[in-house]
Every structure is written in structure tokens, then in C-alpha cells.
Design a protein around this motif. Structure first.
Motif, short mmCIF file in Angstrom:
data_model
loop_
_atom_site.label_atom_id
_atom_site.label_comp_id
_atom_site.label_asym_id
_atom_site.label_seq_id
_atom_site.Cartn_x
_atom_site.Cartn_y
_atom_site.Cartn_z
N LEU A 222 37.48 16.62 -49.61
CA LEU A 222 36.43 16.11 -50.49
C LEU A 222 35.18 16.96 -50.37
CD1 LEU A 222 35.52 13.89 -52.43
CD2 LEU A 222 34.75 12.58 -50.47
N GLU B 253 40.65 7.80 -57.82
CA GLU B 253 41.60 7.03 -57.02
C GLU B 253 41.20 5.56 -56.93
OE1 GLU B 253 45.20 7.16 -54.55
OE2 GLU B 253 44.35 8.12 -56.33
N VAL C 23 37.69 10.83 -55.47
CA VAL C 23 37.67 9.48 -54.89
C VAL C 23 37.46 8.44 -55.99
CG1 VAL C 23 36.49 7.95 -53.28
CG2 VAL C 23 36.82 10.34 -52.69
N ILE D 78 42.16 12.79 -48.88
CA ILE D 78 42.53 12.03 -50.08
C ILE D 78 43.94 12.39 -50.55
CG2 ILE D 78 40.17 11.61 -50.90
CD1 ILE D 78 40.54 13.95 -52.82
N PHE E 107 38.66 8.05 -47.07
CA PHE E 107 38.46 8.91 -48.24
C PHE E 107 37.65 10.16 -47.89
CE2 PHE E 107 39.50 5.20 -51.01
CZ PHE E 107 40.45 5.83 -51.79
N ASN F 278 46.70 6.23 -46.70
CA ASN F 278 45.46 6.84 -47.17
C ASN F 278 44.47 5.76 -47.59
OD1 ASN F 278 46.54 5.87 -49.54
ND2 ASN F 278 46.92 7.87 -50.46
N GLY F 279 43.35 6.19 -48.19
CA GLY F 279 42.31 5.26 -48.58
C GLY F 279 42.72 4.25 -49.63
N THR G 150 32.32 13.51 -55.95
CA THR G 150 33.11 12.35 -55.53
C THR G 150 34.14 12.01 -56.60
OG1 THR G 150 31.48 10.85 -56.51
CG2 THR G 150 31.24 11.37 -54.16
N CYS H 270 31.08 6.86 -48.58
CA CYS H 270 31.88 8.09 -48.51
C CYS H 270 30.98 9.32 -48.61
CB CYS H 270 32.91 8.07 -49.62
SG CYS H 270 34.11 9.39 -49.54
#
Length: 473
Positions: A172, A183, A180, A69, A65, A14-15, A177, A159
């Protein structure tokens, strides 16, 4: 081992993995010691001189992202859900072969070749310091905080732009946001804490001559844990890059010992399959019957360097320098990248396979040359251009008994086109395998369930039997 369908080519990263490597690469570039530490004296550049090439990696992180996510384990569960809900109407879980991705050397233009031999001669402690994850000293806290915040804000902006352009964003919401941001903040905190590693990722190897960047180590550990939880359906592949110091040792520790099923090569990041430092890995693959998956499509992710100096071992054992210059590579189709066209071509493997010692390497030429090449090969009824990559792979299948291919990320290739190729080249029915390229397929606005549906009716050999033979499960 239960029989069933196999996704021989997928990803669960993942991101967070990509952002970890973005911080590692960027911080090293700012200190003038990428990919390895150049000397004992750190030379921090002015913070307003963020290397412009990082923008390309920032966009990659943002694309991950913006599309998804979920955690790697949640990605695995999501793929199982899409498979179960698809028109395949399966009675058994999907067997998966998740491939690691190693992006750390994507900005290396050949510097590593000059540094690596010198580093290997250093005493163990200096060697470890040269390529271990960067420590954030007390004096550097302010500088790192400013750098990390800038990277975070750049990712958030990119993003948000992607989500606003893409109404099919899955996890998302365009108006928020927050997931994100949380994270990214978590990754930054872990990066600053000690060595930036989670406590349970330490001790994967005690060797001082094995290079383990944060993102690579965490990705490796995540797949190890996933394998432990689902040993009957998860068979991960270890990412191998010849520029990563100690990769032969990692293959011994992770693949030969059974934690990982095979080896993944991604040559468009700046090396050839004939790189001399890959031959010790090939020897292990021959000795222990280890499968290899290599990217073989003119598109995809690639090095961010316009010129790259690398090495190649010829059939007679001599090692020569090879220079790549993207301005001299002709792009034929939209989406082709110069790096992939140069480094990922199936023909590059002839140098390896015509060596009798390595002619029985078990190799999956991922993407079967790419959708455009597959469709052209099907339409030409076997008389395709000598530059057609699918035809190149078929010729390799006909010459070498352990050459396979997969149809990962081929959403516009029809079963009829695959059947046309099989009719002309029966060997393909014995060697072609199903793959999704999840999570990459979601990053390009495709639905995973729809991908399964597109291949409803695929015969049992392509759906799983060939992959079971390739994986030896």
C-alpha cells in the motif's frame, strides 16, 4: 508425501476477512444481539452510538490492510517466493499449515455462556435465526449504509496513519488508499447482498445448529480451495472456539473428512483450554489422531473485554465458573497482555492432560512461550523461574509424549539459544518445530524472507521432520 521444510504455523487471511467480521460484530452490537440474537424484535440504537470498543477492532483491520492487501492465495504464493529466495536454498516447495483465525467472540464477556444453552433448546428455524449472519432488510438499508460507511472511513483513516508511520509498508503506497477502498467497498456490497455470502460459500453445512458468521465461512472456504489447489503443500487447521455453536459438528465435517488437518485454539480471546465445550472436540481428536495448535505466548491478539466470565472443567469432571479481571493480572514484559497471561499459559493445559482420557492429545504449544521466555530459559541453563513459560512447556514435553512447540514469531531468538536449551533438555530437539507466523510477522514490520534467513542452518528435525510427525504427513 514429499519430505522437506515445514512452516507449521502461518496465516494466509487478509483484511477483508477481518472487515467482514467487524461489520457483523458491529451491526449485531447496534441491534443488541451480540453474539447471538436476543429476541425477535430488533432494537437499532442511534447511529452516533458506535460502541467504543469497536475502535480496537478497527485498528486491527487497518493494521492488516496497511501491511498487506494480497488475497489469501497470493499470500501463499508470496510465502513460497520468500522461502525460495531465502538463504535456505531449498530444492522443494515449503509445506505449510495455515491456521484459521476466529475473532467473532472477542467482545464476549461471558454473555454467550448464558445464552447458548437456551438457544440450543429452540426449534431449528428459530435457532438458525438466532446466530445466522444478519440479514439487511429493506427498511434497514439506509441505516446499514451509514454504519458501513462510518466503519469504512474509520479503517481508511487508521490505515493511512499506519502507512505514514511505516516506510516498510509492502503493498500500500502512502499516497493512495484506492486498493483498500475498493476492497472495503467489495466486502460491504457482499454483506448487503442476500445473506452477504458469496454464492459458492453456501452449502458448506446444512445443519441448522452450526453457527457460521460471514468472515468465518469465507475464511474456511478459502482454505478449502487452497488445499484443493495445493494438496501436497497446504494442510490447514480449523479455528475452534467453544462459544461457536456447532463447533463439534464442524470438526466432523471439515477435519475428520480430511479437508482440514487439525484444530486451532486461540484462548486469549476469552476461554480456557479446560472449557467444558472443548472436551467433545478433544474426544474427536483422540479418536481420529487430530493435532491441535494453541497460542502460547503472553503477547498477541486478545479479547477486548476487561472482565470475562467463563467455564472450566476440573479433573473430576465438575464444571466451575472462572472470572477474569485484567486489573488483577500482572504484566511482566512490555507487549504482554493480561488476557494472554491469564488464558494462554501452558500450565492451563495440565487440567486437560492429567485426565487419562486426554493425556495423548497431540498439541503444539505455539511460540514456545514467546521470545522473552525462550531467551530467559536459554540464559538460565535450565534453572529458569517457575513462571517461565518455555520451561513449563518443556516440563509438559517431558511428561506427555505428544506435546510439541513451534518458534513462530521469534525473530530475535538465535539458533545458539535454541541449541543451549536442547543441550539441557534433549527432548526439545524431538519436539520443537519451525514456524513463521506469516502474515502476523509482516504486520509487526518484519520481512518474511529475513525471517527465513535468520534461521538459516536450522537442523532437519526442527526444519521439518518434527512437524511432519506432528502433522502425520
Amino acid at each position: 508425501m514429499q519430505k522437506g521444510s515445514v512452516d507449521v504455523h502461518c496465516h494466509f487471511f487478509n483484511g477483508a476477512f477481518a472487515f467482514d467480521e467487524l461489520l457483523e460484530i458491529g451491526w449485531r452490537l447496534l441491534h443488541d444481539h451480540y453474539p447471538y440474537k436476543q429476541d425477535e424484535q430488533l432494537r437499532l440504537k442511534a447511529l452516533n452510538i458506535i460502541p467504543p470498543e469497536l475502535e480496537k477492532l478497527i485498528n486491527y483491520v487497518a493494521s492488516l490492510f496497511a501491511a498487506i492487501i494480497r488475497s489469501p492465495e497470493e499470500n501463499y504464493n508470496y510465502e513460497q517466493h520468500c522461502y525460495t529466495a531465502s538463504l535456505w536454498k531449498p530444492s522443494r516447495p515449503l509445506i505449510t499449515a495455515p491456521l484459521m483465525m476466529d475473532i467473532f467472540f472477542m467482545f464476549d464477556n461471558g454473555t454467550s455462556c448464558k445464552q447458548k444453552s437456551k438457544l440450543l433448546k429452540l426449534p431449528a428455524e428459530k435457532k438458525r435465526a438466532a446466530f445466522s449472519p444478519s440479514l439487511i432488510t429493506e427498511q434497514e438499508q439506509y441505516s446499514f449504509d451509514a454504519f458501513a460507511e462510518e466503519m469504512k472511513q474509520k479503517v481508511l483513516r487508521a490505515c493511512a496513519e499506519r502507512v505514514s508511520r511505516n516506510e516498510r509498508g509492502i503493498d500500500l503506497a502512502a499516497e493512495s488508499t484506492a486498493p483498500v477502498t475498493a476492497e472495503l467497498d467489495r466486502v460491504i456490497r457482499e454483506f448487503k447482498s442476500g445473506t452477504g455470502e458469496e454464492p459458492n460459500t453456501r452449502g458448506l453445512t446444512a445443519r441448522s445448529d452450526v453457527q457460521m458468521t460471514r468472515g468465518y465461512r469465507k475464511h474456511l472456504k478459502t482454505l478449502m480451495d487452497l488445499k484443493k489447489k495445493s494438496p501436497e503443500t497446504v494442510f490447514p487447521f480449523l479455528a475452534v472456539d467453544p462459544r461457536r455453536i456447532g463447533i463439534e459438528q464442524l470438526v466432523k465435517e471439515q477435519v475428520i473428512d480430511g479437508k482440514f488437518q487439525g484444530v486451532k485454539l486461540y484462548c486469549p480471546l476469552g476461554y480456557l483450554p479446560s472449557h467444558p465445550d472443548l472436551y467433545p472436540v478433544y474426544k474427536l481428536c483422540i479418536e481420529h489422531d487430530i493435532p491441535i495448535t494453541c497460542h502460547t505466548s503472553p503477547g498477541g491478539f486478545q479479547s477486548k473485554c476487561g472482565t470475562i466470565s467463563t467455564l472450566s472443567r476440573k479433573r473430576d469432571g465438575t464444571v466451575v465458573k472462572v472470572l477474569f479481571d485484567e486489573t488483577t493480572v500482572k504484566r511482566v514484559h512490555e507487549g504482554d497482555t493480561a488476557q494472554s497471561l491469564f488464558f494462554a499459559r501452558p500450565q492451563n493445559w495440565v487440567e486437560v492432560l492429567e485426565n487419562s482420557e486426554f493425556s495423548k492429545l497431540r498439541i503444539n504449544f505455539a511460540h514456545f512461550g514467546g521470545s522473552d521466555h525462550i531467551k530467559a530459559c536459554a540464559a538460565s541453563r535450565g534453572s529458569s523461574s517457575p513462571d517461565n513459560w518455555t520451561a513449563e512447556i518443556i516440563r509438559l514435553m517431558e511428561r506427555f509424549e505428544h506435546v510439541y512447540a513451534d518458534i513462530a514469531y521469534c525473530p530475535d531468538v538465535s539458533l545458539q539459544e535454541i541449541e543451549a536449551i536442547i543441550k539441557q533438555h534433549p527432548i526439545v530437539e524431538e519436539r520443537l518445530m519451525f514456524g513463521t507466523d506469516f502474515v502476523m510477522i509482516i504486520m509487526t514490520n518484519e520481512r518474511l524472507e529475513e525471517y527465513f534467513n535468520h534461521y538459516t542452518g536450522i537442523n532437519s528435525r526442527l526444519a521439518g521432520d518434527n512437524a511432519a510427525a506432528f502433522l502425520r504427513i
